[in-house]
Design a protein around this motif. Structure first.
Motif: not given
Length: 644
Positions: A390-391, A547-550, A559-562, A618-624
């Motif tokens: 997710l952006s 509304n997760w994107q590929t 961005c938040l990654f899953k 579920t592992i989320y990573i919020f990367e700068h």
């Protein structure tokens, strides 16, 4: 109590049988050359463990290990900011806040007694502990006339309300009422506070007395500070140090003639800070100095015996203004391992066995001890790929926002039921901006604490991935500027994302996060009329995202990654290995596990099995800045510092 001692002999009394048989009539006394507990001579052999840095299901295991080492006492702080996360709302493990399961203080003290340990409690209100804001709630900063750690009426109004709720709870766990608490600390290292309001200490003492506290009241400070942070006729003074041992013990003795000597904090190691070298305090030095204390003889509490983890956004920070007006800021790492006898995962280190050996030698009172529990296994799970993202724009679309003519710090936002924002990120958005070619964005004053700038969703500011990068735009520099675009843009959107990297835990108390020291300029013109978003990553919000994107492996910028971690059997403790990422936070099943930063020194984030479940996680990573292609795991903590 099913315990066995070192030799397997079960005829020895337990700690409580020895000191409290026939009833706990008299508490800890220092009215003589040796301490006495219930009229029996005692040396306090303690170890620090902060319940709020250790998952609740692990409390008994850690406390049993503390007792098995031969210690008779556990010491803990009480973090005001966690127990009163919003003004007037109190949480002792019975609420639905993200940290609630770490906060059942009553259960912790109950287990401590069940595991045959006494307790020393340090309720603050200021605790330091390398913890976020030294334990002060950020909503206090909404009071413009407040001052901290003195008799300021606004400050004392809130301290009084907090203590009037906390202290009656602690009073029920006092030794002379059948509980484990043998001493309470008043404030914390007050001689280092920059304040000298002894009337403030008297008021804290009176609050304790008025709320039924009857056990010994102590202060702790560095002995070279003398009695500057205490009132000798009211409090027993203890010391904090791990070097130059005998001279400091002698100093403590001279400050309180005829009284026993106690080290409240014998530092087992030290904490780590982002961008600084990994701390070092070798076993040989630790053991030698500990033996000097024991042979003196003096009572001693090891800080930390089990450091644990700064989960979420709860690390503190340190800062100084250097001679050339450079602003030195270092946030404490998520790991609070502290080079302790029990490491971050709760397992034994060489220091543990050194403590056990020395206490067998020097503790004249032999009591029943449990066998050290079997170490817990850690797992290195197979790497998992990133699946969705997710952006930043998509994240902001699901957040509330505040409009303001000028930029505001997060604490002043009218959110969270008028309590402001405490943790995470704050995003300042300005729309419909005409940007000339090579237009420069200037942020007046300092950024608190790191900043990313995006134009039309594209990151234009540099990355922070090496220690040297902390001297460029993106950190806490004064009057930071960045070129927004090499070509002219019309009706552009500017996003300024500011991270609260941890509030300073000592010396500075009025510390706002975000942008607040000045305005924001495009070339020479101020920008006004901002939309401000509190990006807090609270668990309910994170788990509700849709509304997760590929996954797009070309993505750059916040961005938040899953990803998904499948566990077939019973989950085990592990470490999330993040050295191939740049900077951000790790979230597991919605819970913010902690921060990572490639600049180091810590490259792993401890993930206890208590936060995992059999099946899908579920592992989320919020990367700068720039993601890796997968999430990796390790069995152990990894430390590497990246300079250049």
């Amino acid at each position: 109590m099913a315990l066995t001692n070192f030799s397997g002999v079960s005829s020895l009394p337990t700690n409580y049988e020895y000191f409290a048989s026939g009833g706990a009539k008299n508490g800890l006394s220092v009215n003589g050359s040796t301490m006495r507990l219930n009229d029996k001579e005692v040396f306090i052999y303690g170890g620090a463990m902060h319940y709020f840095r250790v998952p609740r299901p692990y409390w008994r295991d850690r406390l049993k290990k503390i007792r098995a080492a031969g210690l008779n006492t556990v010491e803990t702080y009480v973090p005001w900011n966690l127990h009163e996360p919003r003004s007037g709302e109190f949480d002792f493990g019975d609420k639905d806040n993200d940290m609630s399961d770490f906060l059942n203080l009553q259960e912790f003290l109950t287990i401590a007694k069940e595991e045959d340990l006494f307790a020393i409690v340090r309720p603050g209100p200021y605790i330091c502990a390398e913890f976020e804001s030294g334990g002060f709630p950020s909503w206090l900063l909404r009071e413009n006339d407040i001052d901290f750690r003195n008799s300021n009426p606004t400050y004392m109004k809130y301290v009084t309300r907090w203590f009037n709720l906390l202290l009656p709870i602690l009073a029920m766990f006092q030794f002379t009422r059948g509980g484990p608490i043998i001493a309470f600390q008043v404030e914390n290292e007050y001689a280092l506070s920059g304040k000298h309001d002894l009337d403030y200490l008297r008021k804290l003492r009176q609050l304790m007395l008025d709320n039924g506290i009857k056990e010994l009241l102590v202060t702790s400070d560095n002995p070279p500070r003398g009695t500057f942070g205490t009132i000798p006729e009211l409090f027993f003074m203890t010391g904090n140090f791990n070097r130059n041992i005998k001279p400091q013990l002698d100093m403590l003795k001279s400050l309180q003639p005829g009284k026993p000597v106690m080290v409240m904090e014998y530092w087992a190691g030290w904490y780590d800070a982002w961008g600084s070298r990994h701390s070092n305090f070798p076993i040989e030095t630790f053991k030698e100095n500990y033996e000097i204390i024991l042979s003196y003889p003096a009572s001693v509490n090891i800080y930390m015996f089990h450091g644990g983890t700064n989960f979420g956004f709860l690390n503190g920070a340190s800062n100084n203004i250097l001679y050339d007006d450079r602003y030195y800021f270092r946030a404490v790492t998520t790991s609070y391992d502290y080079l302790s006898p029990l490491n971050e995962a709760g397992n034994y280190t060489d220091k543990y066995w050194a403590v056990k050996e020395l206490l067998q030698k020097y503790n004249k009172i032999k009591t029943l001890l449990p066998e050290p529990p079997v170490p817990q296994e850690t797992e290195s799970y197979p790497a998992i790929g990133i699946e969705q993202q997710l952006s930043l724009g998509e994240l902001l679309s699901s957040l509330p926002n505040v409009t303001s003519k000028t930029v505001l710090p997060m604490e002043k936002l009218d959110v969270n039921n008028h309590n402001g924002q405490s943790y995470g990120y704050i995003v300042y958005r300005k729309t419909n901006v005409d940007i000339p070619a090579n237009g420069t964005l200037l942020i007046e004053g300092r950024v608190f604490d790191t900043v990313m700038v995006l134009v039309n969703g594209v990151l234009v500011s540099p990355w922070l991935e090496k220690t040297s990068d902390l001297n460029r735009f993106g950190s806490y520099l004064r009057d930071s500027s960045v070129i927004l675009s090499s070509t002219a843009l019309e009706k552009a959107t500017i996003d300024i994302v500011v991270e609260n990297w941890g509030r300073v835990n000592n010396g500075i108390y009025k510390q706002y996060k975000g942008l607040w020291q000045g305005g924001v300029k495009l070339n020479d013109a101020y920008l006004y009329d901002w939309t401000i978003f509190p990006l807090e990553f609270q668990k309910k919000w994170t788990n509700s995202l849709n509304n997760w994107q590929t996954f797009d492996d070309e993505t750059v910028g916040p961005c938040l990654f899953k990803a998904n971690l499948q566990i077939a059997g019973t989950p085990k403790d592990t470490f999330v290995y993040m050295e191939n990422w740049k900077k951000g936070i790790v979230i597991v099943n919605g819970f913010v596990l902690g921060r990572y930063a490639r600049l180091g020194p810590t490259q792993t984030v401890f993930l206890p099995a208590t936060l995992l479940k059999q099946g899908s996680n579920t592992i989320y990573i919020f990367e700068h800045f720039k993601h890796a292609l997968q999430v990796e795991f390790s069995k152990t903590i990894v430390n590497t510092l990246h300079y250049q």
